[in-house]
Design an enzyme around this catalytic site. Structure first.
Site, PDB file in Angstrom:
ATOM      1  N   TYR A 126      -0.995  -0.526  10.507  1.00 59.93           N
ATOM      2  CA  TYR A 126      -1.137  -0.907   9.097  1.00 59.93           C
ATOM      3  C   TYR A 126      -0.016  -0.290   8.261  1.00 59.93           C
ATOM      4  CZ  TYR A 126      -3.143  -1.371   4.427  1.00 59.93           C
ATOM      5  OH  TYR A 126      -3.340  -1.659   3.096  1.00 59.93           O
TER       6      TYR A 126
ATOM      7  N   SER B  75       0.860  -1.193   0.000  1.00 60.71           N
ATOM      8  CA  SER B  75       0.000   0.000   0.000  1.00 60.71           C
ATOM      9  C   SER B  75       0.890   1.234   0.000  1.00 60.71           C
ATOM     10  CB  SER B  75      -0.873   0.014   1.252  1.00 60.71           C
ATOM     11  OG  SER B  75      -1.525   1.261   1.415  1.00 60.71           O
TER      12      SER B  75
END
Length: 261
Positions: free
Chosen positions: A163, A150
């Protein structure tokens, strides 16, 4: 990608991006292992869609990639093929924490997110190594690993600190793994920005997901919100002979959002 007969495992492929990747591979006549952690119903539906799309063979395997034994179970499903050409480490998780509130994450949250997002891909690569090397010998070119990361791992602007950190670690892990596995196996990573899938709806609700999408459309230089199919195209490029000289790369695909952050 136009080649038939490719043998692939796609983790976390019951729905969303993983299902889109599996569907695109199916159109090329691939042999596929569909992996899910919780939703067998979604996984079976994805598998049937892949069969209808032209997949040569499709197997559905339950497994949590944070568990090494489960990783080996997933890989065992592909052993009858005697090879693997592609591993897509797509399984991932997060905890949505507004404004990166430090009190919103526990040590257990960190451990769970890292276990799936960072340790899981490592364990899957280790478990698939011999089959990927066999794929290289049979095809005469390197097999491929594609990690799904990501842009949060690059710019820290994700759903939570844990995350972002886990995806940053996955990006960093790409380089040593690419060195260790060459010349038989290539390792590359895709770093998507916003993807228009149920991921945000599950984490933020309908209104919150719509707000995120609208903000992306307003800010992104390309004025686009990426679909799962957009990202799947890049994954399949990194799996194909067209990228045969690429390894150790982290490729952003975010409609240009990184240009303004």
């Amino acid at each position: 990608m136009s080649e038939n007969g490719l043998c692939a495992i796609v983790t976390g492929s019951a729905s969303g991006l993983g299902a889109a990747i599996a569907g695109l591979l199916a159109k090329c006549g691939a042999h596929l292992v569909i992996n899910y952690s919780k939703s067998q119903k979604e996984a079976e539906a994805t598998a049937e869609a892949c069969r209808m799309a032209g997949a040569a063979d499709v197997m559905v395997v339950q497994g949590d990639v944070s568990r090494d034994d489960d990783c080996r179970k997933i890989v065992a499903a592909a052993s009858p093929w005697g090879r693997l050409d592609l591993l897509v480490n797509n399984a991932g998780t997060t905890k949505h924490v507004p404004s990166h509130d430090l009190d919103g994450l526990s040590a257990e949250d960190f451990q769970r997110i890292y276990a799936i997002n960072t340790i899981g891909p490592y364990q899957m690569i280790r478990a698939t190594r011999s089959l990927l090397e066999a794929g290289c010998k049979m095809s005469g070119r390197p097999a491929a690993v594609v990690n799904v990361s990501s842009i949060a791992g690059i710019n820290g602007d994700g759903s939570s600190v844990a995350y972002s950190a886990s995806k940053g670690a996955l990006n960093a892990m790409t380089l040593p793994l690419a060195r260790a596995l060459a010349p038989s196996i290539r390792v590359n990573t895709v770093c998507p920005g916003y993807i228009d899938t149920p991921w945000f709806t599950k984490g933020r609700g309908e209104a919150g997901a719509r707000q995120v999408r609208d903000a992306v459309l307003a800010r992104a230089p390309l004025k686009a919100a990426s679909t799962a199919e957009d990202i799947a195209q890049l994954v399949c490029f990194l799996a194909s002979p067209a990228s045969s000289n690429m390894t150790g790369e982290c490729v952003r695909i975010d409609a240009g959002l990184h240009l303004i952050l």
